[in-house]
Design a protein around this motif. Structure first.
Motif, short mmCIF file in Angstrom:
data_model
loop_
_atom_site.label_atom_id
_atom_site.label_comp_id
_atom_site.label_asym_id
_atom_site.label_seq_id
_atom_site.Cartn_x
_atom_site.Cartn_y
_atom_site.Cartn_z
N UNK A 37 0.83 -1.21 0.00
CA UNK A 37 0.00 0.00 0.00
C UNK A 37 0.87 1.25 0.00
N UNK A 38 1.94 1.23 0.76
CA UNK A 38 2.85 2.38 0.81
C UNK A 38 3.57 2.55 -0.53
N UNK A 39 3.98 1.41 -1.12
CA UNK A 39 4.68 1.46 -2.40
C UNK A 39 3.80 2.08 -3.49
N UNK A 40 2.55 1.61 -3.58
CA UNK A 40 1.67 2.09 -4.64
C UNK A 40 1.09 3.48 -4.35
N UNK A 41 1.34 3.99 -3.16
CA UNK A 41 0.97 5.37 -2.88
C UNK A 41 1.85 6.33 -3.68
N UNK A 42 3.06 5.87 -4.01
CA UNK A 42 4.01 6.71 -4.72
C UNK A 42 4.26 6.25 -6.16
N UNK A 43 4.04 4.98 -6.43
CA UNK A 43 4.29 4.44 -7.77
C UNK A 43 2.98 3.95 -8.37
N UNK A 44 2.47 4.63 -9.41
CA UNK A 44 1.19 4.22 -10.02
C UNK A 44 1.29 2.82 -10.62
N UNK A 45 0.24 2.03 -10.45
CA UNK A 45 0.26 0.67 -10.97
C UNK A 45 0.40 0.63 -12.48
N UNK A 46 -0.25 1.58 -13.19
CA UNK A 46 -0.18 1.57 -14.66
C UNK A 46 1.24 1.86 -15.13
N UNK A 47 1.99 2.62 -14.33
CA UNK A 47 3.38 2.91 -14.69
C UNK A 47 4.22 1.63 -14.65
N UNK A 48 3.96 0.77 -13.67
CA UNK A 48 4.67 -0.51 -13.59
C UNK A 48 4.31 -1.43 -14.75
N UNK A 49 3.02 -1.40 -15.15
CA UNK A 49 2.58 -2.22 -16.29
C UNK A 49 3.34 -1.83 -17.55
N UNK A 50 3.80 -0.63 -17.59
CA UNK A 50 4.53 -0.09 -18.73
C UNK A 50 6.04 -0.28 -18.56
N UNK A 51 6.53 -0.04 -17.34
CA UNK A 51 7.97 0.03 -17.12
C UNK A 51 8.63 -1.33 -16.95
N UNK A 52 7.94 -2.29 -16.33
CA UNK A 52 8.56 -3.62 -16.15
C UNK A 52 8.85 -4.28 -17.50
N UNK A 53 7.90 -4.28 -18.48
CA UNK A 53 8.24 -4.82 -19.80
C UNK A 53 9.40 -4.06 -20.45
#
Length: 416
Positions: A37-53
């Protein structure tokens, strides 16, 4: 085509990997664990969907350039998304959003046009050897193709390549700069989408029109939603893919016909089948929203459309190579200065007219990213807003060649 050196080259395996990435992100982003919860307060989930690939591509685990998954997602899933996300849209409410979206879209276009010569002149003062010349591989010629891409799309980019006789060497470099810089900016816009409420509150923007539109969709979903049956889901599949197939059929007939009978319309991207695919799919969705088909929203039309959007996000991320900057540091620096001017002008006008972050983000992405990614950024704010991104991106196709030509003339004038 050279053989890929990536660890995973089978697209079926890569698609499975992307699905696992998306599943992991959504599972953890909705976790009750305090750490997540703390992590996703600062890092948007959609950004990870984009950045991990993007990281998987950068470090050679997958090869976005050789993969056909982006083509699959943009040609097959995107038109289905556009239909399903527009089924329940209130077209009058979109028009009721007012002129600020158009103002910021045109501001974004102006930022690309004037940012090009400013970036070339500024960086050229420090690196005149790399950014000078007037041959086929002159920097200003290569940058004209990026201007076409950033205002319109690939058709406008190709038009600039032909108009100015851009050499193959500089063109390949500028494609890398185009993709890398544009993708970094997309990541910034996705972060802004996740923090829109806080940013709008700080700027005092009037978000009432957007909230009314979102509230209408949410109210309809709350009052009419039900657990979908297999029959309901098959109707969704029939409408979504049927409309997408019909869009392909018409696009593959209209574009070649125009190219044969009115080739001069290429400057408006009217000879591009992808342009017509986007326009027709969006139009079908808007027309269906005026019929009983809009009732499919009650069984999750926009949710299915959103799933396809996230798959598209992951395939877009696959094309980003974060290590490529080391190959073309000077041209990458030009791109960063250029996109910064575009962003700065947008932020200034957004503040002056007290517009919501949504209008700025979608106006920018409709220019820089085009019809494939503008609805992605728009739907990051809310699925019901995806059509706004599409409508502005289509306008970008019409302006792309003109804007890029003007930018090229100014770049030629200031070229070292």
């Amino acid at each position: 085509m050279s053989e890929s050196t990536a660890l995973i080259t089978n697209d079926a395996v890569v698609l499975g990997l992307l699905a696992l990435i998306l599943g992991f992100v959504f599972h953890t982003s909705h976790s009750s664990h305090p750490g997540w919860q703390k992590f996703y307060r600062y890092v948007p989930s959609i950004l990870l969907c984009y950045f991990i690939p993007a990281l998987f591509n950068s470090f050679g685990i997958i090869d976005g350039e050789k993969s056909e998954l982006y083509k699959m997602a943009s040609r097959y899933l995107l038109p289905v998304c556009l239909v399903l996300l527009t089924l329940s849209i209130d077209f009058k409410a979109i028009l009721g959003l007012g002129p600020k979206a158009l103002i910021l879209f045109l501001t974004g276009t102006a930022g690309v046009v004037i940012g090009a010569p400013i970036a070339l002149f500024t960086v050229g003062q420090f690196f005149p050897e790399q950014l000078g010349g007037d041959g086929a591989n002159a920097a200003w010629r290569g940058m004209s193709t990026v201007a076409g891409s950033w205002i319109g799309g690939s058709a406008n980019q190709a038009a600039m390549k032909e108009v100015f006789g851009v050499g193959g060497d500089i063109f390949s470099v500028m494609i890398t700069v185009d993709v890398l810089v544009a993708n970094i900016w997309t990541a910034v816009l996705l972060w802004m989408a996740a923090n829109a409420a806080r940013l709008d509150k700080a700027s005092g923007a009037d978000t009432s029109g957007i909230e009314v539109l979102k509230a209408k969709i949410e109210k309809y979903q709350a009052e009419n939603s039900k657990n979908p049956t297999t029959s309901d889901l098959m109707r969704l599949v029939a409408i979504g893919f049927g409309a997408a197939g019909f869009s392909h059929l018409l696009a593959n007939w209209i574009a070649p016909w125009i190219e044969t009978h009115a080739p001069e319309l290429a400057m408006y991207s009217l000879t591009s089948s992808f342009f017509w695919l986007v326009v027709i799919a969006t139009t079908i969705g808007l027309l269906l929203s005026m019929t009983r088909v809009r009732e499919l929203e009650a069984v999750g039309a926009s949710k299915v459309g959103s799933v396809f959007i996230y798959i598209l996000v992951a395939t877009i991320g696959m094309h980003m190579d974060v290590t490529a900057v080391m190959d073309y540091p000077v041209m990458f620096l030009v791109g960063i200065v250029w996109i910064s001017i575009h962003a700065g002008l947008l932020l200034l006008v957004t503040r002056l007219i007290k517009a919501p972050v949504f209008f700025m983000a979608v106006g920018s992405q409709a220019n820089i990213g085009g019809a494939a990614s503008a609805p992605v950024v728009a739907s990051a704010f809310h699925p019901s807003l995806a059509p706004v991104g599409v409508l502005l991106a289509v306008l970008g196709y019409a302006l792309g060649t003109y804007g890029a030509y003007i930018a090229a003339m100014m770049m030629q004038a200031v070229s070292p």
